[in-house]
Write a protein that holds these residues in place. Sequence first.
Motif, PDB file in Angstrom:
ATOM      1  N   ARG A 109       0.824  -1.217   0.000  1.00 31.79           N
ATOM      2  CA  ARG A 109       0.000   0.000   0.000  1.00 31.79           C
ATOM      3  C   ARG A 109       0.858   1.266   0.000  1.00 31.79           C
ATOM      4  O   ARG A 109       0.412   2.320  -0.432  1.00 31.79           O
ATOM      5  CB  ARG A 109      -0.967  -0.009   1.188  1.00 31.79           C
TER       6      ARG A 109
ATOM      7  N   ARG B 225      -5.739   1.931  -3.050  1.00 35.53           N
ATOM      8  CA  ARG B 225      -5.619   1.322  -1.725  1.00 35.53           C
ATOM      9  C   ARG B 225      -6.713   0.261  -1.561  1.00 35.53           C
ATOM     10  O   ARG B 225      -6.506  -0.789  -0.967  1.00 35.53           O
ATOM     11  CB  ARG B 225      -5.746   2.397  -0.639  1.00 35.53           C
ATOM     12  N   LEU B 226      -7.901   0.546  -2.077  1.00 41.02           N
ATOM     13  CA  LEU B 226      -9.004  -0.398  -1.933  1.00 41.02           C
ATOM     14  C   LEU B 226      -8.690  -1.741  -2.608  1.00 41.02           C
ATOM     15  O   LEU B 226      -8.956  -2.803  -2.061  1.00 41.02           O
ATOM     16  CB  LEU B 226     -10.284   0.196  -2.545  1.00 41.02           C
TER      17      LEU B 226
ATOM     18  N   THR C  71      -5.644  -2.874  -3.454  1.00 39.86           N
ATOM     19  CA  THR C  71      -4.438  -3.487  -2.912  1.00 39.86           C
ATOM     20  C   THR C  71      -4.810  -4.319  -1.675  1.00 39.86           C
ATOM     21  O   THR C  71      -5.389  -3.797  -0.730  1.00 39.86           O
ATOM     22  CB  THR C  71      -3.412  -2.394  -2.534  1.00 39.86           C
ATOM     23  N   GLY C  72      -4.520  -5.595  -1.735  1.00 39.80           N
ATOM     24  CA  GLY C  72      -4.864  -6.465  -0.611  1.00 39.80           C
ATOM     25  C   GLY C  72      -6.294  -6.970  -0.648  1.00 39.80           C
ATOM     26  O   GLY C  72      -6.777  -7.523   0.337  1.00 39.80           O
TER      27      GLY C  72
ATOM     28  N   ASP D 202      -9.784   6.661  -3.213  1.00 42.88           N
ATOM     29  CA  ASP D 202      -8.570   5.881  -3.434  1.00 42.88           C
ATOM     30  C   ASP D 202      -8.849   4.414  -3.809  1.00 42.88           C
ATOM     31  O   ASP D 202      -8.823   3.520  -2.967  1.00 42.88           O
ATOM     32  CB  ASP D 202      -7.702   5.958  -2.174  1.00 42.88           C
TER      33      ASP D 202
ATOM     34  N   GLU E  75      -6.670  -6.779   8.874  1.00 44.30           N
ATOM     35  CA  GLU E  75      -7.205  -7.845   8.022  1.00 44.30           C
ATOM     36  C   GLU E  75      -8.256  -7.291   7.075  1.00 44.30           C
ATOM     37  O   GLU E  75      -8.882  -6.285   7.362  1.00 44.30           O
ATOM     38  CB  GLU E  75      -7.870  -8.914   8.890  1.00 44.30           C
ATOM     39  N   GLY E  76      -8.491  -7.988   5.981  1.00 44.59           N
ATOM     40  CA  GLY E  76      -9.581  -7.625   5.079  1.00 44.59           C
ATOM     41  C   GLY E  76      -9.243  -6.424   4.213  1.00 44.59           C
ATOM     42  O   GLY E  76      -8.080  -6.040   4.078  1.00 44.59           O
ATOM     43  N   TYR E  77     -10.272  -5.842   3.609  1.00 44.52           N
ATOM     44  CA  TYR E  77     -10.051  -4.707   2.709  1.00 44.52           C
ATOM     45  C   TYR E  77      -9.412  -3.539   3.448  1.00 44.52           C
ATOM     46  O   TYR E  77      -9.681  -3.325   4.633  1.00 44.52           O
ATOM     47  CB  TYR E  77     -11.385  -4.245   2.110  1.00 44.52           C
ATOM     48  N   ASP E  78      -8.632  -2.776   2.730  1.00 47.71           N
ATOM     49  CA  ASP E  78      -7.975  -1.608   3.313  1.00 47.71           C
ATOM     50  C   ASP E  78      -8.967  -0.437   3.328  1.00 47.71           C
ATOM     51  O   ASP E  78      -8.823   0.550   2.603  1.00 47.71           O
ATOM     52  CB  ASP E  78      -6.724  -1.262   2.492  1.00 47.71           C
ATOM     53  N   LEU E  79      -9.972  -0.561   4.185  1.00 46.61           N
ATOM     54  CA  LEU E  79     -10.986   0.490   4.270  1.00 46.61           C
ATOM     55  C   LEU E  79     -10.402   1.747   4.902  1.00 46.61           C
ATOM     56  O   LEU E  79     -10.865   2.858   4.635  1.00 46.61           O
ATOM     57  CB  LEU E  79     -12.196  -0.004   5.075  1.00 46.61           C
ATOM     58  N   LEU E  80      -9.347   1.570   5.703  1.00 46.93           N
ATOM     59  CA  LEU E  80      -8.651   2.730   6.266  1.00 46.93           C
ATOM     60  C   LEU E  80      -8.029   3.545   5.121  1.00 46.93           C
ATOM     61  O   LEU E  80      -8.166   4.764   5.063  1.00 46.93           O
ATOM     62  CB  LEU E  80      -7.565   2.277   7.242  1.00 46.93           C
ATOM     63  N   GLY E  81      -7.363   2.834   4.213  1.00 46.09           N
ATOM     64  CA  GLY E  81      -6.752   3.503   3.060  1.00 46.09           C
ATOM     65  C   GLY E  81      -7.786   4.202   2.197  1.00 46.09           C
ATOM     66  O   GLY E  81      -7.542   5.275   1.647  1.00 46.09           O
TER      67      GLY E  81
ATOM     68  N   ILE F 187      -3.308 -14.032  11.775  1.00 43.58           N
ATOM     69  CA  ILE F 187      -3.747 -14.101  10.380  1.00 43.58           C
ATOM     70  C   ILE F 187      -3.189 -15.375   9.753  1.00 43.58           C
ATOM     71  O   ILE F 187      -1.996 -15.665   9.874  1.00 43.58           O
ATOM     72  CB  ILE F 187      -3.255 -12.867   9.585  1.00 43.58           C
TER      73      ILE F 187
ATOM     74  N   LEU G 117     -12.060 -14.478   0.750  1.00 46.21           N
ATOM     75  CA  LEU G 117     -12.011 -13.624   1.939  1.00 46.21           C
ATOM     76  C   LEU G 117     -13.104 -13.989   2.925  1.00 46.21           C
ATOM     77  O   LEU G 117     -13.313 -13.302   3.903  1.00 46.21           O
ATOM     78  CB  LEU G 117     -12.123 -12.146   1.545  1.00 46.21           C
TER      79      LEU G 117
END
Lengths: 386, 480
Positions: free
Chosen positions: A124, A157-158, A160-161, A154, B187-193, A342, A382
């Motif tokens: 990120r 970022r969403l 990514t990962g 963004d 964990e999970g989606y980067d909702l912070l980003g 994790i 997920l």
Amino acid sequence: MTATTGTATPVRTTADVVERVREAVARATPLRIVGRGGWLDAGHPVRAAHVLALDGLTGIVDYTPGDLTLTARAGTPLAEIARATMAERQWLALDPFGSPHGTLGATVATASAGPLAHAFGTPRDNVLGLEAVTGDARVIRGGGRVVKNVAGFDLTRLLTGSWGTLGVITEVTVRLRALPEVEESWAIATPDDPPTLDALLARLRTASVAPLAAELLNPALAARLALGDRPVLLLRLGANAESVRAQREQVAMLGDARPAPSEVWSALRECEPPGAAVLRCSALPSRLPETWALACRSTHAVPDALLHASVGRGIVRCIIPPGALTLGDAIRALRAFDGTVIAERLPAEHWFPSKSDPVRDRLARDVARAFDPHRVLNPGILELAP
Amino acid sequence: MNRDALVAALREIVGARGVLTRPSELLAYSADGLPTYRKVPPLAVFPGSREELIRVVRLLAAEHHPFVPRGAGTGLSAGALAEGDAVVIGLNRLTQILSIDPVNRLAVVEPGAVNLTLTRAATPYGLHYAPDPSSQSACTIGGNVAENSGGPHCLKYGVTLNHVVAITAILASGELVTLGNAAGESEGYDLLGAFIGSEGCFGIAVDVTVRLTPNPEAVRTMLADFTSIEAGARATSAIIASGIVPAALEMMDGPTIRAVEASIYAAGYPADADAVLLIELDGLAAGLDADVRLVERLCRDAGARDVRIARDEAERARLWQGRKKAFGAMGRVAPDLVVQDAVIPRTRLPDVLRTIHAIAERWGIQVCNVFHAGDGNLHPNIGFDSRNADEADRVHHAMREIMRACVEAGGTITGEHGVGLDKLEYMPLIFSPDSLDAQCRLRTVFDPERRANPGKVVPVHACREWTMAPAARASRVEVA
């Protein structure tokens, strides 16, 4: 059901991906998205009939060394990017665990990071922009090719990962850095008991050292990397010659330090045996000695469990070789940890749900629905409840 | 609920003085530093505690009433302006630094905490908060999160995104949610980003956990002066290409230098130079001077007349003051100032600066350039008199051409000020209808009623579903 069917025609362009996603929607046949398919197979049960492999979607699209940015198609192996950038004395400072033949797209989709995250962050922090094909077969772009960008919400970022569940990443632009003028690595013999380890880490935090990576290895892993049979703290230094010389003196004062070959880092990246189970425990870095002790205790009955910790980030990674009869016990013990646990890779029957939070889970489900309304992209990976 | 009832209900929560209703009182909340946009909000409410903030948002949720979160109002993109009947929620009273953890280098702060105040609070521990917008003595952490703010030192240390580890947010629905994880991996989606940089459209940060950065062991601040902008741009490209990552690499052009030197912020810049570079290197003390020598050589090779290294902290502070107060200094030159914000690939600096100069000449306006050269983040500033309609019109045309030139060079339309209202028209230059639509969909996930900062960031009319389906458009009311 896990994916078994191979790709009929290899994917070479974004348009091919759009076509494959469109087909998947029309026939209601979900896709298991993979880079080269040999790396980071998380083992998580994916309910998909077909594989969409991106290993044909390769090549560097744009590389302007003076800008320190590079754009490549998602299937481009990290090793190819390393080769191209090395020629300009630059690098992409991402070293996810696994083979260097893993792809850029998979690295970004899984947000995989390795020891260098200590100094350079995770995907990120290094991805500037990307292109992806959403679950309704639309091509979207987030970010751009510049190093600073706040235009719009963004999507980069969403995605990514997001493990391919919001879009099939087809192209990525990353930030590069100059290779350090001088690099060297040191292994410091490390005490095993938490208070002494704590004291060593405290000294490391305040020493005039700015390592690129700092990994603690358990005796089994140290032995595998030919660094003796005691726990060691492995430091990677990189800077100009004068700085590295001064840092080396500081490292010598931390304890019994011995030089380690530079190849030790690639050996660490590739140390896990095929089919191993991998879990990560994390908490505040100040709790690392405690997290480490817990990981050691939880895996002590597993012969040849390999443990290493990114000490600056508070993360302990546990690699449990395949066939360990006590895997279930180890997982149970690790999950009793009050920090974050994790699963990076587990046999399907051992998979466990991540921590839930009603509002966050709903946001996640709604995001998935907004980007993949027909649930054709990696469904189940997920574990979002429908 | 009519306006009077809403005012009464808000006063019930925050007290009589916490709600402003008179246009004269609301004038201060009608702009965010950009003279071309002004709108007096109908109402502004200032919660005095976390609980009050939560109750205010929940009241507005129950009433399906739109709102605009506002920090210090220094955003420069009209993002903090309230249109229609949207209520301004001022976060200026939520200023507490809730905790500092010097070992893990973390701080938890309320959204209205001022950026520089946080750094001052961290100073006793040898730490600081790295993102340092020029407005850092006024701007708030909540505003920084909304804009994903940068600052001169983000060249080396990264922007807000890289320094925020967790946020407790209140969504427009009134629900509280924790994004990110302050104590371990997320964990999970980067909702912070996704939340960072969402310009107040995804909700309001109730508290923010940020990373603090150790103060560097040593700092060297240098001033290189050039007789042409182009030489300064060449030096910038050479430094970046060398692999040295300066803590900051800022450029000011001749008009800016002269405005600064004629003001109370005079920093001792050579008044006859056409460009200066303010370069800061920091890090471990050992080896730093080797980098200083290399940077000096690269500047001289590019044509620098002189390269000066600050001898002490006082000289360093003075050099920086000129840069940080440059916008203030320009305020003396003309009644109004438009501060632009765009980013280009760094190798394109010389030719894009040349193009900007040509555009300014063609429209008969004066552009001052003061910017984060190391990132390629341009800030062309135009001083003008908004009472002169012809001049204002020429300024507008020149701005559009400058933005187009930056996009054509492979750049983007904003590096740190955000889209707000000001950049809405440029969004289709860099995003396809499908990409804009994806952004709309993301916003809808966080705020299905699109009540948080309505009308900002994404030009709804340019989204694919909007352009492709006029029938559908006619049948529904669009508020975003």
